[in-house]
Design an enzyme around this catalytic site. Structure first.
Site, PDB file in Angstrom:
ATOM      1  CB  CYS A  17      -0.980  -0.005   1.172  1.00  0.00           C
ATOM      2  SG  CYS A  17      -0.261   0.197   2.812  1.00  0.00           S
ATOM      3  CG  ASN A  20       4.441  -1.565   5.062  1.00  0.00           C
ATOM      4  OD1 ASN A  20       5.545  -1.843   5.502  1.00  0.00           O
ATOM      5  ND2 ASN A  20       3.510  -2.482   4.906  1.00  0.00           N
ATOM      6  CB  CYS A  22      -3.749   1.176   7.170  1.00  0.00           C
ATOM      7  SG  CYS A  22      -3.639   2.648   8.207  1.00  0.00           S
ATOM      8  NE  ARG A  23      -4.488   1.245   1.697  1.00  0.00           N
ATOM      9  CZ  ARG A  23      -4.347   1.924   0.578  1.00  0.00           C
ATOM     10  NH1 ARG A  23      -5.205   1.747  -0.413  1.00  0.00           N
ATOM     11  NH2 ARG A  23      -3.359   2.789   0.426  1.00  0.00           N
ATOM     12  CB  SER A  24       0.546  -3.466   2.722  1.00  0.00           C
ATOM     13  OG  SER A  24       1.254  -2.418   3.319  1.00  0.00           O
ATOM     14  CG  ASP A 132      -5.336   4.975   3.292  1.00  0.00           C
ATOM     15  OD1 ASP A 132      -5.457   4.533   4.456  1.00  0.00           O
ATOM     16  OD2 ASP A 132      -4.381   5.691   2.935  1.00  0.00           O
TER      17      ASP A 132
END
Length: 161
Positions: A17, A20, A22-24, A132
């Protein structure tokens, strides 16, 4: 369209993301958990297309939402994607179109075939991008988990068929 034969023998996956945090890292925690449950041995890591949060732990809201579903974020720290990642990982999965475009810019052309959207594998979903959640509330972090769970299940099915 994702060709089934292209994904036989996948042994390493990088999830990407922007920052690095939150999402990934959520996708890393989910994919690692699901791969272990299925007995699939994979090298799994996550990174960001920017390095603003390098060496930071994942966002506390990601950890809280993930822990509620049984996912561990132990040992996960933010880092920036480097060119060597395209050599070291068999599959590089972006969370959204913006980061997909950045990965194509960062990657030598010879490795472009490794780069995909995570949700491109989850053909049952209408959503193609993991949004996000950083500036939203807790529900956004739960929604990210819903999406990365579906994406992780689909990726694992694709590489283990």
């Amino acid at each position: 369209m994702i060709d089934n034969n292209e994904f036989k023998g996948i042994k390493s996956i990088l999830l990407v993301c922007m920052g690095n945090i939150c999402r990934s890292p959520s996708a890393e925690a989910v994919l690692r958990h699901k791969a272990m449950e299925r007995g699939i041995s994979l090298k799994i890591d996550s990174a960001g297309t920017v390095g603003a949060h390098a060496r930071e732990k994942p966002d506390h809201r990601s950890i809280k939402a993930g822990a509620a579903r049984g996912y561990s974020f132990d040992g996960i720290k933010a880092r920036k994607v480097v060119v060597q990642d395209f050599v070291d990982f068999d599959l590089v999965l972006a969370m959204d179109e913006s980061n997909l475009a950045e990965l194509y810019k960062l990657s030598p052309v010879a490795f472009h075939h490794k780069i995909h959207l995570l949700l491109a594998f989850a053909t049952e979903l209408e959503e193609m991008q993991v949004p996000d959640p950083y500036y939203g509330g807790a529900k956004g972090f739960d929604y990210v988990l819903d999406l990365v769970e579906a994406g992780s299940d689909a990726v694992l099915a694709k590489i283990s068929d």
